[in-house]
Design an enzyme around this catalytic site. Structure first.
Site, short mmCIF file in Angstrom:
data_model
loop_
_atom_site.label_atom_id
_atom_site.label_comp_id
_atom_site.label_asym_id
_atom_site.label_seq_id
_atom_site.Cartn_x
_atom_site.Cartn_y
_atom_site.Cartn_z
CG ASP A 96 -7.77 50.16 83.57
OD1 ASP A 96 -7.76 50.53 84.77
OD2 ASP A 96 -8.40 49.16 83.18
CG ASP A 135 -10.21 47.30 88.95
OD1 ASP A 135 -11.19 47.25 89.69
OD2 ASP A 135 -9.97 46.44 88.09
N1 GLY Z 1 -8.12 46.13 86.29
C1 GLY Z 1 -8.71 44.92 85.86
C2 GLY Z 1 -8.30 43.72 86.62
O1 GLY Z 1 -7.78 43.78 87.71
O2 GLY Z 1 -8.51 42.65 86.11
#
Ligand code: GLY
Length: 369
Positions: A93, A150
């Site tokens: 992330d 994601d």
């Molecule tokens: N990237 C984690 C979520 O969408 O909660």
């Protein structure tokens, strides 16, 4: 479709709201706000660090007002510290975290430190690539073989790094990861899986898990939105029609499976909606991605995607926004971080993608995703 005057007025309301939020927010690193509308302070290593500064950068870009830039300026420097702290907290992330801090700051201001930090994060993300399975490893610990939907947004950092440096290696990793996600993570009907598990040694695909969604057979609505937006970005960065068709397939599923007010529940495959929460963040992310699809399809197809985006945004604006609650630090109500979340509330990424989409409808040209 709504008139441009309508969206222009929303931008003006956002200017008023976000300006007020700056003093309410103080130094907080926000993620979730409950009923009282006050955001928590989750710590800048959490994956959501970039969204509040990202909102500020977009507002600065749209209005030229210095107070947004001043409030946004420090965040990429703060984030960079996590690379030297004795922690394992940084993971894939870094895409979300650095795109809406370092990368957008460099795009708007040309700041050289921000550029360096963006490349540093891209190097970190590229190093998580596993050539055996052609995927980017999501999290830390012993989950060496896990990739998640994601990450389709995180790879925008790699597309940016290739364009910014001229070095194609970053882009090749992003494309390989997108191809793997397309093969194993997207079903024929356009629904999506959350967690994909591979044998990290051989690269063989093993199975998928429900993750933040209901089950391995379901379609987590925010994950579906990540897929929609991620594949249209992959198309914008490569011109590869397979990515465009995948984005369209996911979009068709998202639109068809959404309820009457266009804002999905946290999963598209609940047997009963009794006691289930909406996820306004999924709607905001999908709307911003749908606007990108509308940009690239032939004239006769634009209405399908732009119309769907505008219907979602109008519903969020009129039924989910906190205009009438000046004490609320958040913009959108009724988000849920996962299917198993104990409470619904406001999510900072829902607010970010809402602002991003409204800015696009008002002519915003910079793109980090
Ligand atoms: N990237 C984690 C979520 O969408 O909660």
């Amino acid at each position: 479709m709504m008139s441009s005057a309508y969206w222009n007025e929303i931008m003006e309301r956002l200017d008023e709201k976000v300006t007020r939020t700056i003093s309410q927010m103080g130094d907080k690193c926000p993620h979730f706000a409950g009923e009282d509308g006050k955001f928590d302070d989750i710590g800048s290593d959490w994956w959501t660090t970039g969204f509040w500064p990202g909102m500020l950068w977009i507002m600065h870009d749209m209005t030229g007002k210095e107070h947004y830039k001043n409030a946004a300026w420090r965040w990429d420097e703060e984030l960079e510290q996590w690379f030297i702290k004795p922690t394992e907290e940084m993971h894939h992330d870094v895409g979300f975290q650095f795109l809406s801090t370092a990368v957008i700051k460099h795009m708007i201001t040309g700041d050289k430190d921000a550029f360096r930090r963006g490349i540093e994060a891209a190097n970190f993300l590229a190093a998580r690539y596993n050539p055996a399975g052609r995927f980017i490893r999501a999290w830390n610990g012993e989950r060496y073989g896990w990739a998640i939907i994601d990450c389709m947004l995180n790879i925008s950092l790699l597309f940016w790094a290739s364009k910014a440096t001229g070095d194609p290696r970053y882009k090749h990793i992003a494309i390989a990861h997108a191809e793997t996600t397309m093969e194993h993570g997207i079903r024929e009907d356009g629904s999506t899986k959350h967690i994909l598990s591979f044998d990290a040694e051989t690269g063989t695909y093993i199975e998928n898990f429900g993750g933040q969604g209901l089950s391995a057979e379901s379609s987590w609505s925010r994950g579906t939105a990540w897929g929609l937006y991620g594949f249209i970005n992959a198309y914008r960065n490569t011109g590869d029609a397979r990515f465009l068709n995948t984005a369209k397939r996911i979009a068709h599923y998202f639109i068809a499976a959404s309820p009457e007010d266009y804002v999905p529940y946290s999963d598209f495959r609940f047997e009963s909606l009794e006691g289930r929460y909406r996820d306004s963040s999924a709607a905001a992310i999908a709307a911003s991605g749908l606007l990108e699809i509308a940009e690239v399809v032939p004239a006769g197809e634009k209405g399908l995607y732009a119309g769907a985006a505008e219907r979602i945004l109008r519903s969020l604006t009129e039924n989910y926004a906190t205009w009438d609650y000046p004490d609320h630090e958040a913009l959108l109500l009724h988000g849920s971080s996962s299917v198993s979340a104990e409470a619904e509330g406001s999510l900072i990424y829902g607010d970010y993608y809402y602002i991003e989409a409204i800015a696009k409808l008002n002519g915003w040209k910079h793109r980090i995703y």
